[in-house]
Design a protein around this motif. Structure first.
Motif, PDB file in Angstrom:
ATOM      1  N   LYS A 176       0.859  -1.183   0.000  1.00 30.35           N
ATOM      2  CA  LYS A 176       0.000   0.000   0.000  1.00 30.35           C
ATOM      3  C   LYS A 176       0.893   1.231   0.000  1.00 30.35           C
ATOM      4  O   LYS A 176       2.113   1.115  -0.030  1.00 30.35           O
ATOM      5  N   GLN A 218      -2.803   2.342  -6.418  1.00 28.07           N
ATOM      6  CA  GLN A 218      -3.458   1.081  -6.750  1.00 28.07           C
ATOM      7  C   GLN A 218      -3.467   0.781  -8.249  1.00 28.07           C
ATOM      8  O   GLN A 218      -3.725  -0.350  -8.654  1.00 28.07           O
ATOM      9  N   ASP A 239      -7.093   7.326  -1.684  1.00 29.30           N
ATOM     10  CA  ASP A 239      -6.073   6.491  -1.051  1.00 29.30           C
ATOM     11  C   ASP A 239      -4.784   7.275  -0.843  1.00 29.30           C
ATOM     12  O   ASP A 239      -4.245   7.872  -1.776  1.00 29.30           O
ATOM     13  N   THR A 275      -0.845   7.875  -0.418  1.00 30.80           N
ATOM     14  CA  THR A 275       0.375   7.270  -0.940  1.00 30.80           C
ATOM     15  C   THR A 275       1.573   7.873  -0.220  1.00 30.80           C
ATOM     16  O   THR A 275       1.452   8.874   0.495  1.00 30.80           O
TER      17      THR A 275
END
Length: 230
Positions: free
Chosen positions: A101, A105, A175, A177
């Motif tokens: 992660k 993605q 998400d 990063t």
């Protein structure tokens, strides 16, 4: 003598990266490239050893300890499971991949995170040249009015205009990063997020990103702990 502190407790994240890393870095509060890595570890709840050198003692250890670890004599340097890792942004990308992660993605997200990281790397080089300068009283204000404003405007524009960045508070949208920690840290080191983010009052999208990073449970706990040094 450099001081070493064990931070956090071993977790599944430590198994994923192969052990408990020991970072050699300046005792520069919670600033610089080293703290970018700390932010990732704190968010992922990875136990780590934090070895800090004062600026005064570093030249001595640079010629002995650090040279043995890294012939380029730059820090941060990470020791983990018999391995030596160097170059801060390569290090954080490495851990992001190991954790599965923080690296985007999709290929588009990976590219966009890397692109923003590279922009920030260019900014940080100019920041260091201006801030750690014998004529800092002259060079840093010039930097603040010139290069710093240029990068702020560019990054604000990027985050407002890119489809991924428009889909959520982070660089790639919903998400987080590794690049979010890289961006957050330069804003922190340039003293733009302190005092409620007053330095970002003209940059609403960057302020949104900062608020999202600081609002994460483990980052919030780090900022409230003794491990965070301002």
């Amino acid at each position: 003598m450099p001081a070493t502190e064990r931070c956090l407790s071993p977790s599944e994240g430590n198994k994923a990266i192969g052990g408990i890393p020991n970072m050699h870095y300046f005792d520069f509060k919670s600033r610089g490239r080293g703290n970018v890595i700390r932010l990732l570890w704190e968010d992922a709840q990875i136990a780590y050893d934090d070895t800090r050198y004062t600026f005064e003692e570093y030249p001595k250890y640079k010629e002995s300890t650090i040279t043995k670890l890294n012939p380029a004599t730059t820090i941060p340097v990470i020791e983990i499971d018999g391995q030596i890792l160097t170059q801060s942004y390569a290090i954080i990308r490495h851990f992001a991949r190991q954790l599965g992660k923080y690296d985007g993605q999709t290929e588009e997200a990976k590219y966009w995170a890397d692109a923003i990281c590279d922009i920030v790397a260019d900014w940080r080089t100019l920041f260091i040249q201006a801030f750690f300068n014998e004529r800092q009283a002259e060079t840093y204000p010039k930097h603040q009015q010139g290069d710093r404003n240029r990068f702020l405007t560019a990054l604000e524009t990027h985050l407002k205009s890119h489809d991924l960045s428009r889909s959520g508070p982070y660089i790639t949208g919903k998400d987080i990063t590794y690049a979010d920690f890289v961006l957050y840290q330069i804003l922190h080191d340039e003293d733009l997020i302190q005092d409620g983010g007053n330095g970002l009052q003209d940059y609403s999208r960057l302020k949104q990103q900062v608020d999202a990073v600081e609002g994460r449970e483990n980052i919030k706990a780090f900022m409230a702990s003794k491990r965070y040094r301002g």
